[in-house]
Structures are given as structure tokens and as C-alpha cells.
Design an enzyme around this catalytic site. Structure first.
Site, PDB file in Angstrom:
ATOM      1  N   GLY A   7     -77.616 -18.331  -5.255  1.00  0.00           N
ATOM      2  CA  GLY A   7     -77.075 -19.410  -6.071  1.00  0.00           C
ATOM      3  C   GLY A   7     -78.199 -20.273  -6.597  1.00  0.00           C
ATOM      4  O   GLY A   7     -78.232 -20.645  -7.766  1.00  0.00           O
ATOM      5  N   ALA A   8     -79.140 -20.587  -5.694  1.00  0.00           N
ATOM      6  CA  ALA A   8     -80.241 -21.465  -6.046  1.00  0.00           C
ATOM      7  C   ALA A   8     -81.252 -21.415  -4.912  1.00  0.00           C
ATOM      8  O   ALA A   8     -80.934 -20.941  -3.823  1.00  0.00           O
ATOM      9  CB  ALA A   8     -79.742 -22.898  -6.223  1.00  0.00           C
ATOM     10  N   MET A   9     -82.465 -21.877  -5.180  1.00  0.00           N
ATOM     11  CA  MET A   9     -83.484 -21.886  -4.123  1.00  0.00           C
ATOM     12  C   MET A   9     -84.293 -23.165  -4.214  1.00  0.00           C
ATOM     13  O   MET A   9     -84.802 -23.527  -5.272  1.00  0.00           O
ATOM     14  CB  MET A   9     -84.383 -20.652  -4.281  1.00  0.00           C
ATOM     15  N   GLU A  10     -84.454 -23.821  -3.043  1.00  0.00           N
ATOM     16  CA  GLU A  10     -84.996 -25.171  -2.996  1.00  0.00           C
ATOM     17  C   GLU A  10     -86.517 -25.225  -2.990  1.00  0.00           C
ATOM     18  O   GLU A  10     -87.100 -26.068  -2.320  1.00  0.00           O
ATOM     19  CB  GLU A  10     -84.450 -25.882  -1.756  1.00  0.00           C
ATOM     20  N   ASN A  11     -87.220 -24.361  -3.749  1.00  0.00           N
ATOM     21  CA  ASN A  11     -88.678 -24.435  -3.791  1.00  0.00           C
ATOM     22  C   ASN A  11     -89.089 -25.897  -4.018  1.00  0.00           C
ATOM     23  O   ASN A  11     -88.537 -26.576  -4.872  1.00  0.00           O
ATOM     24  CB  ASN A  11     -89.217 -23.587  -4.928  1.00  0.00           C
ATOM     25  N   HIS A  71     -77.147 -30.086  -3.084  1.00  0.00           N
ATOM     26  CA  HIS A  71     -77.584 -29.298  -1.931  1.00  0.00           C
ATOM     27  C   HIS A  71     -79.095 -29.034  -2.007  1.00  0.00           C
ATOM     28  O   HIS A  71     -79.824 -29.255  -1.040  1.00  0.00           O
ATOM     29  CB  HIS A  71     -76.804 -27.974  -1.898  1.00  0.00           C
ATOM     30  N   GLU A  72     -79.545 -28.580  -3.162  1.00  0.00           N
ATOM     31  CA  GLU A  72     -80.966 -28.229  -3.287  1.00  0.00           C
ATOM     32  C   GLU A  72     -81.845 -29.472  -3.182  1.00  0.00           C
ATOM     33  O   GLU A  72     -82.904 -29.446  -2.557  1.00  0.00           O
ATOM     34  CB  GLU A  72     -81.234 -27.491  -4.599  1.00  0.00           C
ATOM     35  N   HIS A  80     -82.494 -30.648   0.256  1.00  0.00           N
ATOM     36  CA  HIS A  80     -83.552 -29.884   0.927  1.00  0.00           C
ATOM     37  C   HIS A  80     -84.955 -30.451   0.675  1.00  0.00           C
ATOM     38  O   HIS A  80     -85.870 -30.141   1.436  1.00  0.00           O
ATOM     39  CB  HIS A  80     -83.567 -28.448   0.407  1.00  0.00           C
ATOM     40  N   GLU A  83     -79.719 -25.423   6.573  1.00  0.00           N
ATOM     41  CA  GLU A  83     -78.591 -25.228   5.681  1.00  0.00           C
ATOM     42  C   GLU A  83     -77.348 -26.036   6.030  1.00  0.00           C
ATOM     43  O   GLU A  83     -76.662 -26.541   5.161  1.00  0.00           O
ATOM     44  CB  GLU A  83     -78.232 -23.744   5.602  1.00  0.00           C
TER      45      GLU A  83
HETATM   46 ZN   LIG Z   1     -79.745 -24.483   1.172  1.00  0.00          ZN
END
Ligand SMILES: [Zn+2]
Ligand SMILES: *[C@@H]1O[C@H](CO)[C@@H](O)[C@H](O)[C@H]1NC(C)=O
Ligand SMILES: *[C@@H]1O[C@H](CO)[C@@H](O)[C@H](O)[C@H]1NC(C)=O
Ligand SMILES: *[C@@H]1O[C@H](CO)[C@@H](O)[C@H](O)[C@H]1NC(C)=O
Ligand SMILES: *[C@@H]1O[C@H](CO)[C@@H](O)[C@H](O)[C@H]1NC(C)=O
Length: 807
Positions: free
Chosen positions: A211-215, A247-248, A251, A270
Site C-alpha cells: 500500500g505504502a512504505m514509510e521510508n 499511518h505512514e 512511522h 505496525e
Molecule cells: Zn506501517
């Protein structure tokens, strides 16, 4: 030592040496399971500082892992984005590194890239040398999995929301821009720590597995999750965008600043991010009154299985990359303990203490304990004692309340009765919230005076606790009467919960199936979204089990009867479908009303949707179907239509410039009752037709159609080896594909096929789907038993409900 082990995957080394002249004995993929590059040195190293120098190449493949290639078309020109997904174990596919979350480091990055492209990474650009070389400020001290590097010809908005030029120019990034500010502000004050970085980039990619990535500082998204088009996207799309951004961004502190020590405690990253994302999104969109119930029900259903797992497992039981991938399931994300909400206020000191380093669950409890003491909060048990029981034990309890004896007790739901939790039970009596909380602990039974009489008891008010509740039959009857007589006296969350608990208790044979079905009768007068959604989720199982049997028609008749008033209610409050309801939940339930009315055969509904769709087919440039209703309308029109509708849908899918619109069409195409499935399924193996990121969702959509189910399963069986090798690297979604295509399995023949499938491919293995396959086997066996025990009872009940008025 004379050995160096460093993570490396799919890299080819052209030079590998150091000042001590190493001799390479093994490289690259030598150990395909552990991804270790093993370097044998000529002599032993002694204490000191060494540098390892390597030159290597890797392929910019379209495998959605490590540094990879994503493609799209703009104004007839094929364009390429080089982008990355390092999480959880793919940094090693980009460069050799110690690819473990606890080995934090500062990264100095310089990218050399083609003229006319822009390079992005976690840090701010510090300079551009020539036009083709961009250097970035050193990162903060951080884990490898949070790195990101992207080269594209994208353009961006202020605070930098990046996307395809056409998408940004059409305004699809504006909504993300509008929520990012408020969400960041909210978290800064919630965590009481200012945003740790000097910049925030968010970018939408055409090909992205997750869905997405919190880089850290450069968050990557699937287009559907970051871009929002006010003209064609639904309110549901908007909610998804807001909550995923929240959410991201959560993080950026929890997960990135403070990181789990190892992948055995994914929930630390998470679970908390999921939990606070609702707070962040709620701050950005206060009128929505967001709720968490969907999440709770999803995790309950997985956590009730024998093959569930505790939130936390032993560090050394999670080693291989596939085992790591498997940790990212609904349990780690959504087993949020809402009753620990009060404890959350004390998170700040904790985050400060562990900034730029790593943590384990016990660190968290210690800090919460100190905070609880400092704030004079009185808890009957130490924090670690309360919390570890939820984290180290899998599953969850059912609390049983016997109003005839006044006894309240607990037991592990479905499984081993030896497990125990410490449960704060909040309750009400005949609509009045009671002040005293029952702390239910160990094996003991709480004896309370309930003075029952004609009054009823209801526990887990507003579903703030992670447990189910059962009652004595007398109390259940009184609750059902209350629902029929005046359902509003029971809070809306609990109306949903009564239905969900009853259905699940029936599955576990703690109440009768009859009782569960009876909780749906009152829906004739219910218009609220949450109880309806709860009932539909549970009846979904009945559809899966029974829609290929003689129970199907009586069930459809019953549902038609229940949903007709709801359909008319929405027709009324929308003035014959010309207005959009004000409340978010009404907008959602309007979709349920149309979807259910059309699929159960309410003629007026079917006329409505096919007319709308025909109008669109007549004027493809003018789609007048309201964005909120498009999924339901497309699906209904596709089910009623023939080749012309399907071809039109497919051409619109190929032509769509908004990702969320494409995604609606993609699932609707699977609603057809024609046999276009073969063709549609074969497209999933051709990235020019269906993007790799979407392949599993197309396959599961086809499987969710009772006509397509068998074909989807055949397809997966035939193509498994090919998909596994072609699509394996970056994928989490093999797990959801296996659960999707096996969801209806309920016969011994199907169980046999599944076992054969397991045997046949045991050599290639199942990677991140290993656990899902075990769950599928377990679920199929359970389904076979359930059908044997319940089919007749269910058939009789549905028959008894139709052909006569219900009150
Ligand atoms: Zn997450
Ligand atoms: C980061 O870069 C942007 C654009 O070049 C600049 O406006 C901003 O001031 C920089 N921030 C820092 C902290 O260097
Ligand atoms: C339950 O939630 C509703 C809103 O959803 C709220 O008005 C009510 O006060 C809550 N009740 C309790 C006891 O927390
Ligand atoms: C339609 O809505 C109006 C007010 O919005 C209400 O008075 C009326 O009873 C409703 N009719 C039906 C059939 O629900
Ligand atoms: C495809 O999209 C383009 C641009 O939006 C439009 O001009 C064209 O008519 C569309 N084709 C169809 C079949 O809708």
C-alpha cells in the site's frame, strides 16, 4: 575471523577486495535462502577498522523489490521510474549491507542519473554536480529498510507530493497536500517531538507492491493511496488516502526514529502506527467520526485459528526473508489493544529515550510502568503483566456472563483453555452505563449481583476491549427483544458487535446458529452502517459456503427482504438518488444498500444501475455515475450485461488516468457472469495488460465470483511455479491470493486438491504464503464440518423467514 558475512542478493561483483587482498570464494546468490555474500579472507582479521570496497552491478528489473523499474505512458511516450522498496529485506538487492533493523547507520548517498530526470532520497539534496549527479545530505542514523532512492521525471507540489506530471497537473495530489500539514502538526504535538527531518517527500508510483512504505523522509505509495481525484474518486478513496498518509507519517516517529530491534516484533512498528493513524486522520477530517471496527473484526477472524500466532515470537524463530515477510499480517497491524489507550498518553518519554536506536516490547512496558507511577494512575496489576498476556499469547478471550447466577468468567476463544488474560470489562445494564469495571483475571470467576429480572446486561461498551462476550440464553433473548423494540438504546458499536459475536460464537458452537441468524432480523429497521457492515461481513461466510447449494435462493430471498427497506430509505434521503448523504457512514451504507439490493434481485435497483451504465456507454466522455457508487454500479451492470459491457469496461480500464478509477473497473470486470474469466486471468501474467502489483487482486476478484472461483483456482494451480519465480521477490500477496482462491473450499474433494497442491509444489515451496496455506487447510477442514452440522438448520431457518411477514 577469516570470514565476512554480509547481506547481498542478486548482485554481480566485478571487484571485491580490501587492503588485505581478499580472495572471493563465494558471491551473490550463493546462499539463496539467507542472502549472505560470504567472503573468505586469506588471513584472520585482527582488532581494528577495515574497509570493504566493492564494485557490482544489478538489474533494474520490474520485480518491485530493491531498486526496481516502474513504467507508465504519458502523451504516448513510455516513461521509466527507477524506484525502491527496501523493506523488509531488499536493501541487500541494491547494495551489499548489514540488512538488519538494529544495525542503524548514517547513509551518504549520491546518485548519477539521466539528464532531465530528478533524483530523490531520504535526505535533502545538497547539490547537483553537472546535471546528472545529485548528492544528498547524510541521513539520520537509521535502519537499512528505511532507505529510498528514486529517479523520475516527476513534478511536485509544495511540501512535495510527487506524481506523474499529468496526475499532478490535474490536481490529483492536492488532497494529499491538504492533509499532510494537519497530520504532521497533530503528530508533533501528540508525540511532543518535532518532526525529526529537514524535509518531507511523498511520491505515488505506478508499480508498487504494498500500500505504502514509510521510508524516512521519502514515503512511497501506490497511486490509489496517495492520489485523489475529486471528480472520479469516491469518499472511500478519500478516507483511504487520509488514513494511509496518517499511518505512514506516524512511522516518521514510531518505527523510524525508534525502531523494532528485530522482525519478531513487527507489531511494535505496525500496531502502534495503525492505532495512531486513526487519531491523525481524525484530526485532519474531524467531521468523519472515523471508527476502528472493521480492523477489529478482521483480526478476530484470523486470531481465532489454531494457526494464528502471538504478536511477539522468539527472535531466533524469525530468520529467513520469507519468515520476515510473513510477519506482516493482519494480526501485527490490527491487534490493537484499544483498552490500552489510556497508557498511550505516556508514550513521549519512551520515544525520546530510544530515539535513533531500537527497542523491544519489554522496554515499552517498563517505560509505561514508570509513567503510570509518575502520574499516580492506579492499575490492579503491573503493566508488563497485563500487556505481555496480550502479546505473548495468541488468540483472545471470550467473556461469559451468566445473568441468572451473576457469574462472569473467561476462556480462550476456540482454543486452549489454559490461556488467561487480565481483562477490564466495561458494561451497561438496560441502557445505563455502569461505573464499576470488572477486572477479570486468571481462572477465577467474578460474582456480581445483577438483579436481573427483566433487565439485560451488555458488556464491552463501545467495543473498547479486545474480547468477545457470551451471555446466558435469557439475556440473549432480552437483548434481541430490545433490538427489535428499540434498537437505539444499545450503542451502535455494540449492535454491530452483538451480531459479530453471535455469529462467531455460533461458529465455535457456543451458541446456536439459529440465534446468530436471529440477530439479523432487526436489520429491517436498522439504517446505520456499522451494524449492517457487520452483518454483511458475517453473512459473507454463509454466501461462500452456500452459494453453490440449494440454500442460495432462500438466502437471497431473505436478504432481499431485509435490504429493500434500506434501499428505499436511501432513495428517500437522497431525493431519488440526486443528493449525497451528509454523514460519512451514510455514504458508505448507501453503497451497501445498492450493492445488496441489486445482487439480491430488487428490480428497481437493477434498472437504476443498468440505466446509469448504459448512459455512460452512450457517452464515454461523460460518466455521470457518482464516484461513491461506481464500484457497486459497475459490478451490478457487469453482472447483468453481456460482452458489450465487458469490452466497454475493459477499454475504460485501459484508458483510465486515475488509479482509483482503474481499480474500481478492475474488480467490476470480475463480476461478469460470462466466461471471460480465462482471458481476464491470462492478462495477469502479462504486465502490459495488468500491472504486476494488481495481478493478485484480479485473481482474487475472479475467485470471489461464484462462477469464477473454480477457474481461478485452476489457474493458480497451473501457473504457480511461473508466478512464484516471476512475481516472488517483492511480494506479500501470495498469502492473500491463497486465502482468496480457497475461501469457498468446503468439500472433501477440495481439501484433497489443496493437499495435492501442497505436495506437488513442496520443492519450490510457498514462500510468504506458507502460513496462509496452512490456514487454508485448517479452514477447509473447519468448513467441511460446519457445512455438515449447519446446512440443514440454515436452510430451514431461511425458508421459515420468507413467504411471511417478519416483525
Ligand atoms: Zn506501517
Ligand atoms: C531542503 O531543500 C529545500 C529545497 O531545496 C529547501 O527549500 C530547504 O530549505 C532545505 N531544507 C534544509 C533544512 O536544508
Ligand atoms: C460510546 O460511543 C458513543 C459515540 O460513538 C459516545 O457518544 C458514547 O459516549 C460512548 N459511550 C461510552 C460509555 O463510552
Ligand atoms: C422519507 O423521508 C422523510 C423525511 O426525510 C420522512 O418524513 C419519510 O417518512 C420518509 N419516507 C420513507 C418511506 O422512509
Ligand atoms: C480515452 O481517453 C482520452 C483522453 O482522456 C479520450 O479522449 C478518449 O475518448 C478516451 N477513449 C474512450 C474509449 O473513452
Amino acid at each position: 575471523t577469516d570470514l565476512i558475512l554480509i547481506h547481498s542478493n542478486k548482485l554481480n561483483y566485478t571487484t571485491l577486495d580490501n587492503k588485505h587482498i581478499a580472495r572471493l570464494i563465494a558471491s551473490g546468490n550463493t546462499h539463496t535462502h539467507t542472502h549472505y555474500l560470504v567472503i573468505q579472507l586469506n588471513g584472520k582479521l585482527s582488532r581494528g577498522r577495515y574497509q570493504l570496497y566493492t564494485e557490482f552491478t544489478g538489474e533494474l528489473a520490474d520485480d518491485l523489490a530493491g531498486l526496481y523499474r516502474s513504467e507508465y505512458e504519458e502523451e504516448g511516450v513510455r516513461k521509466i521510474v527507477a524506484t525502491s522498496q527496501m523493506h523488509p529485506t531488499h536493501a541487500r538487492k541494491t547494495f551489499p549491507c548489514f540488512d538488519e533493523p538494529a544495525m542503524k547507520a548514517v547513509f551518504y548517498i549520491t546518485l548519477i542519473h539521466p539528464i532531465g530526470t530528478v533524483a530523490l532520497s531520504n535526505g535533502n539534496e545538497t547539490g547537483q554536480f553537472a546535471v546528472t549527479q545529485t548528492k544528498f545530505e547524510p541521513t539520520k542514523k537509521m535502519s537499512t529498510y528505511l532507505l529510498a532512492i528514486i529517479v523520475s521525471d516527476y513534478t511536485h507540489l509544495y511540501i512535495r507530493i510527487w506524481g506523474r506530471r499529468a496526475a499532478i497537473e490535474q490536481g490529483q495530489g492536492n488532497y494529499a497536500l491538504n492533509v499532510t500539514g494537519p497530520v504532521l502538526d497533530f503528530f508533533q504535538s501528540y508525540y511532543n517531538i518535532s518532526y525529526p527531518l529537514s524535509k518531507s517527500d511523498q511520491i505515488a508510483l505506478p508499480d508498487f507492491y504494498f500500500g505504502a512504505m514509510e521510508n524516512w523522509g521519502l514515503v512511497t505509495y501506490r497511486e490509489t493511496n496517495l492520489l485523489y481525484d475529486p471528480v472520479t474518486s469516491s469518499i472511500r478513496n478519500k478516507e483511504t488516502t487520509a488514513t494511509i498518509i496518517a499511518h505512514e507519517l506516524a512511522h516518521m516517529w514510531f518505527g523510524n526514529l525508534v525502531t523494532l530491534r528485530w522482525w519478531n516484533e513487527v507489531w511494535l512498528n505496525e500496531g502502534f502506527a495503525s492505532y495512531v493513524s486513526y487519531l491523525g486522520a481524525d484530526h485532519a477530517e474531524p467531521t468523519w467520526n472515523l471508527i476502528l471496527l472493521d480492523d477489529v473484526h478482521r483480526v478476530f477472524s484470523v486470531d481465532a485459528l489454531v494457526s494464528s500466532h502471538p504478536l511477539s515470537s522468539k527472535e531466533d524463530s524469525i530468520i529467513l526473508p520469507d519468515q520476515i515477510s510473513e510477519q506482516f499480517d493482519v494480526i501485527s497491524y490490527s491487534k490493537v489493544h484499544r483498552h490500552q489507550k489510556d497508557l498511550m498518553y505516556y508514550m513521549t518519554g519512551y520515544l525520546n529515550h530510544f530515539a535513533y536506536s531500537n527497542m523491544i516490547g519489554n522496554d515499552l512496558w517498563q517505560h509505561l510502568e514508570m509513567a503510570v507511577e509518575a502520574n499516580n494512575v492506579s492499575l490492579p496489576h503491573p503493566v508488563y503483566d497485563i500487556m505481555n498476556r496480550w502479546v505473548l499469547q495468541m488468540g483472545f478471550p471470550v467473556v461469559t456472563i451468566d445473568t441468572s447466577t451473576g457469574k462472569v468468567s473467561q476462556k480462550h476463544f476456540l482454543l486452549d483453555p489454559d490461556y488467561e488474560w487480565l481483562i477490564p470489562v466495561r458494561w451497561m445494564k438496560s441502557g445505563v452505563v455502569q461505573r464499576n469495571i470488572w477486572w477479570l483475571m486468571e481462572k477465577e470467576v467474578v460474582n456480581v449481583d445483577m438483579k436481573s429480572g427483566s433487565s439485560w446486561v451488555l458488556a464491552n461498551i463501545n467495543v473498547t476491549g479486545y474480547y468477545r462476550v457470551n451471555y446466558d440464553l435469557g439475556n440473549w433473548e432480552r437483548l434481541l427483544s430490545q433490538l427489535i423494540a428499540e434498537h437505539q438504546v444499545i450503542p451502535v458499536m455494540n449492535r454491530a458487535q452483538l451480531v459479530d459475536d453471535a455469529f462467531n460464537l455460533a461458529r465455535a458452537q457456543l451458541v446456536s446458529t439459529n440465534l446468530a441468524l436471529r440477530t439479523t432480523s432487526y436489520l429491517l429497521v436498522e439504517t446505520e452502517y456499522i451494524p449492517w457492515q457487520s452483518a454483511l461481513n458475517n453473512l459473507d461466510y454463509y454466501y461462500l459456503m452456500l452459494d453453490r447449494t440449494e440454500v442460495y435462493q432462500p438466502m437471497q430471498d431473505y436478504m432481499k427482504k431485509l435490504v429493500t427497506p434500506l434501499f428505499l430509505h436511501f432513495k428517500n434521503i437522497t431525493s431519488e438518488w440526486t443528493h449525497v448523504p451528509d454523514r460519512l457512514t451514510d455514504q458508505y451504507n448507501q453503497v451497501n444498500a445498492i450493492r445488496m439490493a441489486c445482487t439480491t434481485g430488487v428490480t428497481e435497483c437493477q434498472k437504476l444501475t443498468t440505466t446509469w451504465f448504459k448512459q455512460w456507454m452512450d457517452r464515454p466522455q461523460h460518466n455521470l455515475i457518482h464516484p461513491n457508487l461506481r464500484s457497486a454500479v459497475y459490478c451490478s451492470a457487469m453482472a447483468a450485461g453481456d460482452e458489450a459491457e465487458w469490452e466497454f469496461g475493459w477499454s475504460q480500464l485501459k484508458n483510465a488516468t486515475v488509479a482509483s478509477e482503474a481499480s474500481k473497473l478492475m474488480s467490476a470486470l470480475a463480476c461478469t457472469s460470462l466466461l471471460c474469466f480465462h482471458r481476464y486471468l491470462s492478462y495477469t501474467l502479462n504486465p502490459a495488460m495488468i500491472r504486476k502489483q494488481d495481478a493478485t487482486s484480479v485473481i482474487t476478484s475472479v475467485a470471489s465470483n461464484r462462477v469464477g472461483q473454480g477457474l481461478a483456482w485452476d489457474f493458480v494451480r497451473e501457473q504457480w511455479e511461473y508466478m512464484f519465480t516471476q512475481y516472488g521477490v517483492g511480494s506479500f500477496s501470495f498469502a492473500s491470493m491463497i486465502s482468496g482462491v480457497t475461501a469457498r473450499f468446503s468439500t472433501t474433494a477440495e481439501l484433497q486438491q489443496l493437499k495435492e497442491f501442497e505436495r506437488e509444489h513442496s520443492a519450490a515451496g510457498f514462500g510468504s504464503a506458507t502460513l496462509a496455506l496452512q490456514q487454508a487447510l485448517e479452514r477447509t477442514t473447519a468448513n467441511i464440518n460446519w457445512l455438515q452440522q449447519n446446512k440443514q438448520e440454515v436452510l430451514d431457518w431461511f425458508n421459515s423467514q420468507t413467504g411471511q411477514e417478519m416483525h
